[in-house]
Enzyme design. Structure first.
Site, PDB file in Angstrom:
ATOM      1  N   VAL A   2       0.831  -1.205   0.000  1.00 27.02           N
ATOM      2  CA  VAL A   2       0.000   0.000   0.000  1.00 27.02           C
ATOM      3  C   VAL A   2       0.870   1.261   0.000  1.00 27.02           C
ATOM      4  O   VAL A   2       0.591   2.229  -0.709  1.00 27.02           O
ATOM      5  CB  VAL A   2      -0.970   0.009   1.203  1.00 27.02           C
ATOM      6  CG1 VAL A   2      -1.776   1.306   1.244  1.00 27.02           C
ATOM      7  CG2 VAL A   2      -1.901  -1.196   1.147  1.00 27.02           C
ATOM      8  N   ARG A  28      13.835  -1.128   5.687  1.00 27.30           N
ATOM      9  CA  ARG A  28      14.755  -1.415   4.584  1.00 27.30           C
ATOM     10  C   ARG A  28      15.286  -0.133   3.958  1.00 27.30           C
ATOM     11  O   ARG A  28      14.717   0.944   4.122  1.00 27.30           O
ATOM     12  CB  ARG A  28      14.006  -2.210   3.496  1.00 27.30           C
ATOM     13  CG  ARG A  28      13.458  -3.536   3.971  1.00 27.30           C
ATOM     14  CD  ARG A  28      12.388  -4.033   3.028  1.00 27.30           C
ATOM     15  NE  ARG A  28      11.181  -3.206   3.096  1.00 27.30           N
ATOM     16  CZ  ARG A  28      10.116  -3.373   2.321  1.00 27.30           C
ATOM     17  NH1 ARG A  28      10.113  -4.300   1.386  1.00 27.30           N
ATOM     18  NH2 ARG A  28       9.063  -2.595   2.472  1.00 27.30           N
ATOM     19  N   GLU A  50     -10.148   6.252   5.457  1.00 29.26           N
ATOM     20  CA  GLU A  50     -10.958   5.737   4.345  1.00 29.26           C
ATOM     21  C   GLU A  50     -10.428   4.383   3.868  1.00 29.26           C
ATOM     22  O   GLU A  50     -11.194   3.488   3.516  1.00 29.26           O
ATOM     23  CB  GLU A  50     -10.932   6.745   3.184  1.00 29.26           C
ATOM     24  CG  GLU A  50     -11.721   6.335   1.959  1.00 29.26           C
ATOM     25  CD  GLU A  50     -13.198   6.159   2.248  1.00 29.26           C
ATOM     26  OE1 GLU A  50     -13.869   7.144   2.518  1.00 29.26           O
ATOM     27  OE2 GLU A  50     -13.695   5.008   2.218  1.00 29.26           O
ATOM     28  N   GLY A  93     -11.177  -1.032   0.749  1.00 34.31           N
ATOM     29  CA  GLY A  93     -10.164  -0.675  -0.246  1.00 34.31           C
ATOM     30  C   GLY A  93     -10.446   0.687  -0.841  1.00 34.31           C
ATOM     31  O   GLY A  93     -10.538   1.686  -0.116  1.00 34.31           O
ATOM     32  N   ILE A 134     -13.198   1.730  -2.332  1.00 33.83           N
ATOM     33  CA  ILE A 134     -14.597   2.172  -2.323  1.00 33.83           C
ATOM     34  C   ILE A 134     -14.770   3.335  -1.356  1.00 33.83           C
ATOM     35  O   ILE A 134     -14.412   3.214  -0.192  1.00 33.83           O
ATOM     36  CB  ILE A 134     -15.538   1.042  -1.855  1.00 33.83           C
ATOM     37  CG1 ILE A 134     -15.296  -0.227  -2.655  1.00 33.83           C
ATOM     38  CG2 ILE A 134     -16.991   1.469  -1.931  1.00 33.83           C
ATOM     39  CD1 ILE A 134     -16.032  -1.436  -2.082  1.00 33.83           C
ATOM     40  N   GLY A 147      -2.136 -15.182  -5.470  1.00 34.03           N
ATOM     41  CA  GLY A 147      -1.724 -14.051  -4.646  1.00 34.03           C
ATOM     42  C   GLY A 147      -2.883 -13.321  -3.981  1.00 34.03           C
ATOM     43  O   GLY A 147      -2.698 -12.262  -3.383  1.00 34.03           O
ATOM     44  N   ASP A 157     -10.392 -10.238   9.721  1.00 34.89           N
ATOM     45  CA  ASP A 157     -10.310  -8.994   8.947  1.00 34.89           C
ATOM     46  C   ASP A 157     -11.702  -8.365   8.792  1.00 34.89           C
ATOM     47  O   ASP A 157     -11.887  -7.169   9.009  1.00 34.89           O
ATOM     48  CB  ASP A 157      -9.698  -9.329   7.578  1.00 34.89           C
ATOM     49  CG  ASP A 157      -9.647  -8.141   6.646  1.00 34.89           C
ATOM     50  OD1 ASP A 157      -8.791  -7.274   6.857  1.00 34.89           O
ATOM     51  OD2 ASP A 157     -10.472  -8.070   5.717  1.00 34.89           O
ATOM     52  N   LYS A 174     -13.346  -4.683  10.305  1.00 34.45           N
ATOM     53  CA  LYS A 174     -13.973  -3.699   9.414  1.00 34.45           C
ATOM     54  C   LYS A 174     -15.406  -3.388   9.821  1.00 34.45           C
ATOM     55  O   LYS A 174     -15.815  -2.230   9.784  1.00 34.45           O
ATOM     56  CB  LYS A 174     -13.889  -4.198   7.974  1.00 34.45           C
ATOM     57  CG  LYS A 174     -12.455  -4.159   7.436  1.00 34.45           C
ATOM     58  CD  LYS A 174     -12.333  -4.876   6.093  1.00 34.45           C
ATOM     59  CE  LYS A 174     -10.931  -4.749   5.514  1.00 34.45           C
ATOM     60  NZ  LYS A 174     -10.750  -5.640   4.337  1.00 34.45           N
TER      61      LYS A 174
END
Lengths: 397, 397
Positions: free
Chosen positions: B12, B44, B124, B129, B131, B182, B196, B200
């Site tokens: 992200v 990193r 948000e 995601g 939306i 993935g 998850d 939310k």
């Protein structure tokens, strides 16, 4: 206590008044202050109602009252709604409205006047009834270029099309039923000819791109000519016919059209049925989104008006401040350049058709019904059409 | 020029950095100023990249730099993300985040700190995601009491369920494929066990009602136990099984649950397939609305982060200022009181079942699969379950 005025006590006006009363405590809590309707402007009197004493017939009373800082215009029609709106903004009052005709026609001027007087001109209720779409489109796509909008924006026509699809009704029968149920007006022209949808896609285009097309410049086809045979044929493969207002960027500029479109099963718009509205918005980064809900009716529309009232009173002009510029030849691509795939039934052989249109997909289980693989602009297809032996044709989403 | 910092350069974070670069002109136009990423905090180094010189390993550099007025936190995990967020807010910097764990766990405190320092804490990107749902829920339902929320909030599980339904794949096979593509992590626990989704729905409940449930208090069932036989049976009658996070008002207070639900064909949620999310929100005045779009992925999530950045820089704290209070026994109805209809397959006769559950609807074309007409609370159904000869059962939306 914040004093406001309502212009027009029709279906939406009455719904708004009732909602302000019913939700008095909720709104006061969210706003930190109570909202009081001081005046209701209407040509009629409403004797024997608890609000009879609020009714006035002279707009000047409202305009001149400095205690009134916000006016909700729900009169419908261009005049005198536009004139009253302008006068309110110039008098330093914010205006919220459900009047799509005024927004679509005079939006540029009214937003400019509002900005010059540091007040708001807000119109969540002008598109999509209660669905939050106007404010989200203005405020929540800030990091995206909106590349396309496809909206089922008129509940009446969507009800008729859903009845045709799900109950095999011919257009005239479905319309008659919609009229009987109060979903369609006696004179259904503004709905079935796409005029209402056209105003709404113009407003959405204005918010998303800053360019407000004139409704008269947008090619607009309604649903009167839709053949039940096509609806039934398409249904077999999971496709639905929907009246869409569409905007897509062409040459970096918005290009709009209103017409019935074949929506594939995979599109969320294909599943928006009955009087509901659905508005698909494509953002350059976030891809496709859709906003769905009740697109009409007193309560949902009043809900949008009230949200505009509370947001404007609470957050002031920052809560909603899009900029429209009326479209010019330099900023708008003409509808003739709108490009899409086509569905058609034809009396020609597949070979003859493919010769003119390129590769065709035969519709499952049909003879003589095809989908083109290529996208054609309006201009291209109109030029080809006379030689295609068309029985019927529709655009494809 | 406005200086900002990014915390975390994972999927992200990198997406957000790229979007800020790609959309530099668009954002500058909308904001009236350019956005410059001054620091990127990561463990990193990123040698040989154009932004190598922006990378820092010491958070203190960012905290102490008064030129940095906004920080985007995209580290994931509770710590040190929470600690850094708190320190930024206390230093007078606005924070935007995609970190649902931090919002769900520490939202009350962080919003309070933000308010005390007159800066924004915006999230948000923590739900749905790309939306637009968090801001619309906070700003565009002002005249409605939100009475219910039902959301497909996790793209991984929705992909798995869609594969099971559309391709008759068993759960384990669909999961393996999702991992290969993935869409699912090697350890899929947080997704498939509903963790998850639970975070939310807690966040959405907090925004809509002001009451933020603790995730641990919300009954949470994942999708591991879903039987393909049920999915196939239900599909025949046009119903789909979806993992939903739900909130409904019970006794005037929010009541939440996370579980797989049978969604009837008429619900727009039934048609949200693959990695897409759909969030249905019921308002007291506007009825059902739904927000649909890409619920995950670098670009959509980055789009939400960037929208928060631009909105916060442009409109300040007024653009998004919900108030959370952590739920207590007085403000939250326990999940045990969540009521819904039930789908079940049983070894008992219909008569024996009807005796215990009331009127049953036999599922089209099935033997031994039923839908109850009555709604049962979790508590009621759990008490009845041992005597129902259950082969399987699911809740019904």
């Amino acid at each position: 206590m914040i004093q406001i005025a309502l212009l027009g006590l029709g279906v939406v006006g009455r719904g708004t008044f009732d909602l302000l009363e019913q939700n008095r405590d909720l709104l006061a809590k969210r706003l930190g202050d109570t909202i009081e309707v001081k005046y209701i402007l209407d040509l009629r009197d409403f004797p024997d109602t608890p609000f009879a004493h609020k009714v006035v017939h002279d707009f000047e009373v409202i305009r001149a009252d400095k205690e009134v800082t916000l006016v909700a215009e729900m009169m419908g029609g261009a005049h005198p709604a536009y004139d009253f709106t302008k006068a309110c903004l110039e008098a330093g009052k914010s205006v919220v409205t459900s009047n799509k005709e005024v927004v679509a026609t005079f939006g540029e001027e009214l937003l400019e006047i509002a900005a010059a007087h540091n007040v708001a001109y807000a119109f969540e209720a002008s598109v999509g009834g209660g669905i939050p779409i106007v404010r989200p489109l203005a405020n929540d796509f800030l990091s995206n270029e909106v590349t396309a909008i496809s909206g089922i924006l008129n509940g009446t026509t969507n009800y008729i099309l859903t009845e045709m699809e799900q109950k095999d009704k011919a257009y005239a029968d479905a319309l008659a039923e919609a009229q009987q149920k109060g979903y369609a007006e006696k004179d259904p022209t503004a709905d079935v000819d796409g005029i209402d949808t056209c105003r709404k896609i113009c407003i959405l285009t204005g918010i998303a791109t800053g360019v407000l097309p004139a409704a008269a410049e947008v090619k607009t086809e309604g649903i009167r000519a839709i053949d039940l045979a096509d609806v039934a044929l398409l249904k077999k493969s999971g496709r639905a016919v929907k009246l869409l207002g569409r905007m897509q960027l062409a040459g970096g500029k918005p290009c709009c059209i209103v017409a019935p479109f074949v929506c594939p099963n995979a599109s969320p718009l294909a599943h928006v049925d009955g009087v509901f509205n659905g508005i698909s918005v494509n953002g350059s980064s976030l891809g496709e989104t859709m906003f769905y809900g009740r697109g009409a009716g007193a309560e949902p529309t009043a809900s949008a008006v009230c949200t505009d009232i509370v947001a404007t009173l609470r957050d002031g002009v920052t809560s909603f401040a899009p900029v429209f510029k009326a479209a010019t030849a330099d900023t708008l691509t003409p509808s003739g350049e709108f490009a899409c795939r086509r569905y058609l039934r034809s009396s020609l052989s597949e070979t003859a058709l493919a010769d003119k249109l390129g590769t065709l997909e035969t519709l499952d289980g049909s003879v003589g019904a095809y989908l083109t693989e290529r996208r054609f602009t309006e201009r291209e297809f109109d030029a080809l059409a006379p030689a295609l032996g068309l029985i019927s044709s529709l655009r494809v989403l």
